[in-house]
Each structure stands twice: as structure tokens, then as C-alpha cells.
Design a protein around this motif. Sequence first.
Motif, PDB file in Angstrom:
ATOM      1  N   GLY A 165       0.781  -1.227   0.000  1.00 22.11           N
ATOM      2  CA  GLY A 165       0.000   0.000   0.000  1.00 22.11           C
ATOM      3  C   GLY A 165       0.811   1.274   0.000  1.00 22.11           C
ATOM      4  O   GLY A 165       0.250   2.372  -0.073  1.00 22.11           O
ATOM      5  N   THR A 166       2.144   1.174   0.097  1.00 22.56           N
ATOM      6  CA  THR A 166       2.992   2.364   0.104  1.00 22.56           C
ATOM      7  C   THR A 166       2.917   3.055  -1.253  1.00 22.56           C
ATOM      8  O   THR A 166       3.067   2.415  -2.289  1.00 22.56           O
ATOM      9  CB  THR A 166       4.459   1.995   0.432  1.00 22.56           C
ATOM     10  N   LYS A 167       2.682   4.366  -1.207  1.00 16.72           N
ATOM     11  CA  LYS A 167       2.568   5.158  -2.442  1.00 16.72           C
ATOM     12  C   LYS A 167       3.760   6.103  -2.551  1.00 16.72           C
ATOM     13  O   LYS A 167       4.110   6.774  -1.587  1.00 16.72           O
ATOM     14  CB  LYS A 167       1.271   5.956  -2.449  1.00 16.72           C
ATOM     15  N   ALA A 168       4.343   6.157  -3.721  1.00 13.67           N
ATOM     16  CA  ALA A 168       5.506   7.016  -3.944  1.00 13.67           C
ATOM     17  C   ALA A 168       5.136   8.486  -3.846  1.00 13.67           C
ATOM     18  O   ALA A 168       5.925   9.297  -3.396  1.00 13.67           O
ATOM     19  CB  ALA A 168       6.130   6.718  -5.302  1.00 13.67           C
ATOM     20  N   MET A 169       3.954   8.820  -4.285  1.00 17.02           N
ATOM     21  CA  MET A 169       3.567  10.225  -4.328  1.00 17.02           C
ATOM     22  C   MET A 169       2.511  10.545  -3.264  1.00 17.02           C
ATOM     23  O   MET A 169       1.476  11.097  -3.543  1.00 17.02           O
ATOM     24  CB  MET A 169       3.019  10.579  -5.727  1.00 17.02           C
ATOM     25  N   GLY A 170       2.759  10.170  -2.031  1.00 13.67           N
ATOM     26  CA  GLY A 170       1.837  10.549  -0.976  1.00 13.67           C
ATOM     27  C   GLY A 170       1.237   9.444  -0.333  1.00 13.67           C
ATOM     28  O   GLY A 170       0.612   8.793   0.135  1.00 13.67           O
TER      29      GLY A 170
END
Length: 170
Positions: A165-170
Motif C-alpha cells: 500500500g505504500t505510495k511514492a507520491m503521498g
Amino acid sequence: MAHPTEEIPGDERGTLLLFIEDQRAAIRKTAQGLTEKQAASRPTASELSLSGLVKHATEVELNWLRLAQQRENERRRAPEQWLEGFHLGEGETLEAALALWDDVRSETEDWVAAVPSLDDTFPLPRAPWFPEDAEVSVRWMLLHLVREFARHAGHADILRESIDGTKAMG
């Protein structure tokens, strides 16, 4: 994000290297904090994994560097082994793959800083996807690396988000 710094000059070489590094960092960031198993997982319909993308990006950069240097690539794969460049093999680790990429990055940056001109050209290898007897400039190679790494940074974003679930852009 690619911002000029005191360490990287804002001239054309520095700018191209900065944008390459920005895309390298985007790929590398997606693998931070993952276990070897998570980094090697394939959470989408694709065969891609984060550790495999790191390995592939490293090998792509080294291959283009060796082509430009007109030197033999010590890690070149036979065509039938091409898919092995997209996953870590027995005994390979993400940490080692990242360390190798650091070495390749350093060599690329040193070579680009020393090359007389970005207009210098080198021959492309014989391949069905290249025109016969074609040459490209060092500038073209650097732009190609930006394009290659940007494409895979997008893949890496999707893989990481699918893993935890980690998002690069936020």
C-alpha cells in the motif's frame, strides 16, 4: 525531484545526469524497507518484481555504458538468458544488486563527465530493432536512460503499492 545542486552542475551534462539519478532514486525508493521475499514478489499479473527491476535497470545502464565506451560488457547475457535479468538468481540479494547499481552509477557519471562531447557517437549493436550500421550520440544514450528508468519507476510504484500500500507520491 530533479533539482540543481552545488554538486551537480546545471549544464547539459549535469542536467541529464540529474534526471537519470532522479529516476534511479525513484526505483530504489520503492524497494526501501522491504524484505528480500517482498522485493522478489510478483504481486501483479506481470512477471516483474522490485528486486528484478533493480537488477534489470543496473544491467541496462551497464550495457549502454559499455556500448558507449566501446568495451566488452562483462555482465552481458546470451539472448536465451535475457529473462534472467528480471529476477535475482540463487545467492543474489537486493542489497548486492543495489550496491552494484551504485558502482555502475558512479562509473557512468565519471565517464560522462570525462567524455569530450555529448555529440560523440558510438555504433549500435546488430539487432532487429536497430537500423543497420546506426550510431547514436552520448546525449541520445543519456536521454534513453531517462526514458528507460522513468518507465520502470512507474512499474516499481505499482508493484510497491500492490505489496503493502505504500505510495511514492503521498
